[in-house]
Design a protein around this motif. Structure first.
Motif, mmCIF file in Angstrom:
data_model
loop_
_atom_site.group_PDB
_atom_site.id
_atom_site.type_symbol
_atom_site.label_atom_id
_atom_site.label_comp_id
_atom_site.label_asym_id
_atom_site.label_seq_id
_atom_site.Cartn_x
_atom_site.Cartn_y
_atom_site.Cartn_z
ATOM 1 N N MET A 57 0.852 -1.199 0.000
ATOM 2 C CA MET A 57 0.000 0.000 0.000
ATOM 3 C C MET A 57 0.889 1.250 0.000
ATOM 4 S SD MET A 57 -3.075 1.004 2.645
ATOM 5 C CE MET A 57 -4.096 -0.348 2.100
ATOM 6 N N GLU A 58 0.581 2.182 -0.880
ATOM 7 C CA GLU A 58 1.379 3.403 -1.020
ATOM 8 C C GLU A 58 1.233 4.307 0.199
ATOM 9 O OE1 GLU A 58 1.666 7.309 -3.987
ATOM 10 O OE2 GLU A 58 0.333 5.630 -4.469
ATOM 11 N N LYS A 59 2.357 4.927 0.597
ATOM 12 C CA LYS A 59 2.324 5.874 1.708
ATOM 13 C C LYS A 59 1.867 7.249 1.220
ATOM 14 C CE LYS A 59 5.775 3.755 4.721
ATOM 15 N NZ LYS A 59 7.044 3.959 5.467
ATOM 16 N N LEU A 60 1.249 7.974 2.111
ATOM 17 C CA LEU A 60 0.744 9.307 1.784
ATOM 18 C C LEU A 60 1.885 10.285 1.560
ATOM 19 C CD1 LEU A 60 -1.842 11.227 1.810
ATOM 20 C CD2 LEU A 60 -1.205 11.704 4.158
ATOM 21 N N ASN A 61 1.764 11.095 0.520
ATOM 22 C CA ASN A 61 2.681 12.204 0.262
ATOM 23 C C ASN A 61 1.859 13.480 0.242
ATOM 24 O OD1 ASN A 61 4.389 14.170 -0.766
ATOM 25 N ND2 ASN A 61 5.193 12.902 -2.429
ATOM 26 N N VAL A 62 2.038 14.340 1.244
ATOM 27 C CA VAL A 62 1.179 15.526 1.383
ATOM 28 C C VAL A 62 1.391 16.542 0.269
ATOM 29 C CG1 VAL A 62 0.971 15.288 3.884
ATOM 30 C CG2 VAL A 62 2.849 16.652 2.929
ATOM 31 N N ASN A 63 2.468 16.396 -0.489
ATOM 32 C CA ASN A 63 2.747 17.329 -1.579
ATOM 33 C C ASN A 63 2.278 16.809 -2.933
ATOM 34 O OD1 ASN A 63 4.150 19.265 0.089
ATOM 35 N ND2 ASN A 63 5.840 17.791 0.178
ATOM 36 N N GLN A 64 1.655 15.655 -2.920
ATOM 37 C CA GLN A 64 1.183 15.049 -4.165
ATOM 38 C C GLN A 64 -0.315 15.172 -4.304
ATOM 39 O OE1 GLN A 64 2.673 11.081 -4.846
ATOM 40 N NE2 GLN A 64 0.908 10.509 -6.104
ATOM 41 N N LYS A 65 -0.782 15.349 -5.535
ATOM 42 C CA LYS A 65 -2.212 15.399 -5.804
ATOM 43 C C LYS A 65 -2.747 13.986 -6.002
ATOM 44 C CE LYS A 65 -4.103 19.625 -7.808
ATOM 45 N NZ LYS A 65 -4.639 20.246 -9.033
ATOM 46 N N TYR A 66 -3.964 13.758 -5.463
ATOM 47 C CA TYR A 66 -4.593 12.447 -5.597
ATOM 48 C C TYR A 66 -6.048 12.619 -6.026
ATOM 49 C CZ TYR A 66 -0.760 10.830 -2.546
ATOM 50 O OH TYR A 66 0.464 10.546 -1.986
ATOM 51 N N THR A 67 -6.538 11.681 -6.787
ATOM 52 C CA THR A 67 -7.979 11.578 -6.971
ATOM 53 C C THR A 67 -8.543 10.938 -5.708
ATOM 54 O OG1 THR A 67 -7.929 9.357 -7.927
ATOM 55 C CG2 THR A 67 -7.665 11.220 -9.454
ATOM 56 N N VAL A 68 -9.842 11.018 -5.519
ATOM 57 C CA VAL A 68 -10.449 10.377 -4.356
ATOM 58 C C VAL A 68 -10.162 8.883 -4.358
ATOM 59 C CG1 VAL A 68 -12.634 9.773 -3.245
ATOM 60 C CG2 VAL A 68 -12.268 12.109 -4.053
ATOM 61 N N GLU A 69 -10.273 8.265 -5.527
ATOM 62 C CA GLU A 69 -10.038 6.823 -5.616
ATOM 63 C C GLU A 69 -8.607 6.460 -5.232
ATOM 64 O OE1 GLU A 69 -11.377 6.526 -9.655
ATOM 65 O OE2 GLU A 69 -13.173 5.439 -9.065
#
Length: 199
Positions: free
Chosen positions: A1-13
């Protein structure tokens, strides 16, 4: 599972597939936003409101949820960065249970309540107000426990109208749910009785 990167944009999915080991996050226009821990005063007010709402709506087809219910106001079908939102409102009331899937709300709740805190006040007063309006939330309450009032916004012709502001000398009444009516001072009684902090 990928770790969160607060500087990256994500779609909701994409956001839903991330590993959240540290903290609670919302998604604002694709960017993760860390949620600060709530104060005792904030939590006491949320608990009082949930009690009032649950009692008033007992026997109805509507359900009252706390802040652990994730709300995806625009769903996941619309591909637009401005609508890549994932919120954790303090309180949600949902009457259409078809919106609840995989333990989350896809679409607008009927009623949303946010209790202001220093770290979230701008988001609650501007960003979320705008998104709740656009996504079709029918009634939105903003609770200010520092100044002890509740502002009520009602959706009329697709736009929020601030119908009233209720202070501790008044009784609050919902426009959407006629059965919801309570003394505002009761909502702030823990804060008043125990001198809880204003943050």
């Amino acid at each position: 599972m990928e770790k969160l990167n607060v500087n990256q944009k994500y779609t909701v999915e994409e956001f839903l597939q991330l590993d959240f080991k540290e903290g609670r996050y919302e998604l604002h226009e694709g960017y993760p936003a860390l949620m600060s821990p709530a104060s005792a005063g904030h939590e006491a007010i949320v608990a009082s409101l949930i009690g009032e709402l649950t009692s008033a709506l007992k026997g109805s087809h509507c359900t009252v949820f706390g802040s652990n219910l994730a709300v995806i106001p625009y769903g996941t079908e619309i591909k637009d960065w401005e609508k890549e939102k994932f919120f954790l409102p303090d309180i949600s009331v949902i009457c259409d249970h078809k919106k609840i899937r995989q333990g989350k709300c896809y679409g607008a709740p009927d009623l949303v309540v946010e209790v202001l805190s220093p770290s979230t006040s701008r988001t609650d007063l501007v960003t979320k107000l705008n998104d709740y309006e656009k996504s079709g939330v029918k009634e939105y309450w903003i609770v200010d426990h520092s100044n002890q009032y509740i502002a009520k916004y009602v959706l009329i012709n697709h736009s929020f109208v601030r119908e009233d502001v209720f202070d501790v000398e008044t009784h609050f009444s919902s426009t959407l749910f006629a059965e919801i009516n309570f003394a505002v001072k009761d909502i702030f009684r823990f804060y008043t009785n125990f001198g809880l902090e204003e943050n």
